[in-house]
Scaffold this active site. Structure first.
Site, PDB file in Angstrom:
ATOM      1  N   SER A  70       4.515   7.495 -44.297  1.00 24.75           N
ATOM      2  CA  SER A  70       4.461   8.347 -43.115  1.00 24.75           C
ATOM      3  C   SER A  70       5.598   9.359 -43.190  1.00 24.75           C
ATOM      4  O   SER A  70       6.775   8.997 -43.177  1.00 24.75           O
ATOM      5  CB  SER A  70       4.595   7.494 -41.852  1.00 24.75           C
ATOM      6  OG  SER A  70       4.803   8.355 -40.760  1.00 24.75           O
ATOM      7  N   HIS A 119       0.510   9.987 -44.818  1.00 25.28           N
ATOM      8  CA  HIS A 119       0.218   9.891 -43.382  1.00 25.28           C
ATOM      9  C   HIS A 119       1.070  10.954 -42.670  1.00 25.28           C
ATOM     10  O   HIS A 119       2.299  10.953 -42.781  1.00 25.28           O
ATOM     11  CB  HIS A 119       0.577   8.475 -42.919  1.00 25.28           C
ATOM     12  CG  HIS A 119       0.327   8.205 -41.478  1.00 25.28           C
ATOM     13  ND1 HIS A 119      -0.867   7.676 -41.019  1.00 25.28           N
ATOM     14  CD2 HIS A 119       1.105   8.375 -40.379  1.00 25.28           C
ATOM     15  CE1 HIS A 119      -0.802   7.534 -39.704  1.00 25.28           C
ATOM     16  NE2 HIS A 119       0.388   7.952 -39.290  1.00 25.28           N
ATOM     17  N   ASP A 159       2.086  12.704 -39.151  1.00 32.25           N
ATOM     18  CA  ASP A 159       2.077  12.469 -37.703  1.00 32.25           C
ATOM     19  C   ASP A 159       2.168  13.767 -36.910  1.00 32.25           C
ATOM     20  O   ASP A 159       3.152  14.503 -37.021  1.00 32.25           O
ATOM     21  CB  ASP A 159       3.251  11.554 -37.330  1.00 32.25           C
ATOM     22  CG  ASP A 159       3.003  10.122 -37.761  1.00 32.25           C
ATOM     23  OD1 ASP A 159       1.927   9.593 -37.416  1.00 32.25           O
ATOM     24  OD2 ASP A 159       3.869   9.547 -38.446  1.00 32.25           O
ATOM     25  N   MET A 178       2.373  15.249 -33.151  1.00 30.02           N
ATOM     26  CA  MET A 178       2.684  14.851 -31.764  1.00 30.02           C
ATOM     27  C   MET A 178       2.871  16.082 -30.899  1.00 30.02           C
ATOM     28  O   MET A 178       3.478  17.060 -31.338  1.00 30.02           O
ATOM     29  CB  MET A 178       3.974  14.027 -31.753  1.00 30.02           C
ATOM     30  CG  MET A 178       3.939  12.817 -32.661  1.00 30.02           C
ATOM     31  SD  MET A 178       5.439  11.837 -32.474  1.00 30.02           S
ATOM     32  CE  MET A 178       5.159  10.590 -33.748  1.00 30.02           C
ATOM     33  N   HIS A 227      -2.731  12.230 -38.475  1.00 32.02           N
ATOM     34  CA  HIS A 227      -2.798  11.331 -37.318  1.00 32.02           C
ATOM     35  C   HIS A 227      -2.500  12.143 -36.055  1.00 32.02           C
ATOM     36  O   HIS A 227      -1.344  12.486 -35.789  1.00 32.02           O
ATOM     37  CB  HIS A 227      -1.770  10.197 -37.530  1.00 32.02           C
ATOM     38  CG  HIS A 227      -1.690   9.226 -36.396  1.00 32.02           C
ATOM     39  ND1 HIS A 227      -0.643   8.325 -36.258  1.00 32.02           N
ATOM     40  CD2 HIS A 227      -2.517   8.986 -35.343  1.00 32.02           C
ATOM     41  CE1 HIS A 227      -0.842   7.593 -35.171  1.00 32.02           C
ATOM     42  NE2 HIS A 227      -1.964   7.975 -34.602  1.00 32.02           N
ATOM     43  N   MET A 239      -1.753  12.597 -32.513  1.00 31.54           N
ATOM     44  CA  MET A 239      -1.294  11.975 -31.268  1.00 31.54           C
ATOM     45  C   MET A 239      -1.144  13.101 -30.255  1.00 31.54           C
ATOM     46  O   MET A 239      -0.025  13.476 -29.864  1.00 31.54           O
ATOM     47  CB  MET A 239       0.023  11.231 -31.518  1.00 31.54           C
ATOM     48  CG  MET A 239      -0.178   9.961 -32.338  1.00 31.54           C
ATOM     49  SD  MET A 239       1.355   9.350 -33.068  1.00 31.54           S
ATOM     50  CE  MET A 239       1.441  10.417 -34.494  1.00 31.54           C
ATOM     51  N   MET A 263      -2.731   0.865 -34.022  1.00 29.59           N
ATOM     52  CA  MET A 263      -1.298   1.121 -33.802  1.00 29.59           C
ATOM     53  C   MET A 263      -0.586  -0.206 -33.552  1.00 29.59           C
ATOM     54  O   MET A 263      -0.971  -0.972 -32.675  1.00 29.59           O
ATOM     55  CB  MET A 263      -1.079   2.029 -32.585  1.00 29.59           C
ATOM     56  CG  MET A 263      -1.481   3.475 -32.779  1.00 29.59           C
ATOM     57  SD  MET A 263      -0.792   4.275 -34.246  1.00 29.59           S
ATOM     58  CE  MET A 263       0.981   4.134 -33.956  1.00 29.59           C
ATOM     59  N   ASP A 288      -0.459   1.112 -38.413  1.00 28.84           N
ATOM     60  CA  ASP A 288       0.629   2.096 -38.364  1.00 28.84           C
ATOM     61  C   ASP A 288       1.693   1.641 -37.376  1.00 28.84           C
ATOM     62  O   ASP A 288       1.420   1.504 -36.186  1.00 28.84           O
ATOM     63  CB  ASP A 288       0.017   3.440 -37.927  1.00 28.84           C
ATOM     64  CG  ASP A 288       1.020   4.581 -37.879  1.00 28.84           C
ATOM     65  OD1 ASP A 288       2.102   4.456 -38.471  1.00 28.84           O
ATOM     66  OD2 ASP A 288       0.690   5.609 -37.251  1.00 28.84           O
TER      67      ASP A 288
END
Ligand code: DX5
Ligand code: ZN
Length: 215
Positions: free
Chosen positions: A8, A33, A35, A37, A66, A68, A139, A172
């Site tokens: 990640s 991965h 992230d 956000m 991913h 979010m 998660m 994750d």
């Protein structure tokens, strides 16, 4: 099932991101991965499609984006265009209708689609989406930050899901050699890990210790 390890990038050093990516790539990572956000769905902000596009240029590894973020349907196009190979949306952020639209868009581009759920969300919430999903991302921390402790309930969730979902189950949050063993035994096949890999002084050894955690 073949175990895949996804470093990640949240725990990488963003001032030398290409170099960190090359190092985990050489060390045997199976995918990356990434992230995303938005400061609304989670209490933190990271990067957007502009940076994903540049990450795409410096590695041959598949990119799992991913999301979010709230209203993920608004950003599927830009993240596909940026070069995502897999996109994960949260069940807490979609409806049957928006998920259907996201599925159409990802399928048309050959991008794999995953559905994720937060620790407090029961597995039943993703049941309506399982048939259309290419993978699930469970998660095992409340999303927003790297370096948190694994929430043990996640292993039970994976076990419950494995009974009725034969494709990839990713996990994750808080993954290390000890928790990797628990989740692989429960049926996980993709391990996203940030701090465990990037805080180690031997990325290859860290990645292997996750992939082979049950041996
Ligand atoms: C958490 C992110 C994770 C995070 C995991 O919100 O979705 O991908 O980077 O970090 P570790 O492995 O340190 O828990
Ligand atoms: Zn993540």
């Amino acid at each position: 099932m073949n175990i895949k390890v996804a470093p990640s990038l949240l725990s990488a050093d963003f001032s030398r991101l290409a170099s960190d990516i090359h190092q985990v790539e050489k060390a045997g990572a199976d995918l990356l991965h990434v992230d995303i956000m938005d400061g609304h769905f989670v209490p933190n902000i990271t990067i957007g499609p502009v940076v994903v596009k540049d990450i795409r240029r410096v590695t041959a590894l598949p990119l799992e984006t991913h999301l979010m973020i709230e209203n993920p349907q608004k950003f599927i196009g830009p993240f596909i265009k940026a070069g995502s190979s897999m996109i994960t949306v949260h069940v807490e952020t979609v409806t049957a209708e928006t998920f259907g639209a996201i599925r159409k868009e990802t399928s048309a581009s050959g991008v794999k689609l995953g559905i994720s759920l937060n620790p407090p969300t029961p597995i039943d919430a993703i049941t309506p989406y399982l048939e259309a999903a290419d993978f699930v991302l469970v998660m095992s921390v409340n999303p927003g930050f790297g370096g948190q402790d694994f929430i043990p309930g996640a292993a039970d969730k994976i076990r419950g899901l494995r009974g009725r979902f034969s494709k990839d189950i990713a996990v994750d949050g808080g993954i290390n050699d000890r928790t990797a063993r628990l989740v692989i035994e429960a049926g996980a096949s993709i391990l996203a890990a940030g701090s465990y890999i990037f805080r180690s002084d031997d990325y290859g050894k860290a990645i292997r210790s996750l992939r082979c955690a049950t041996q």
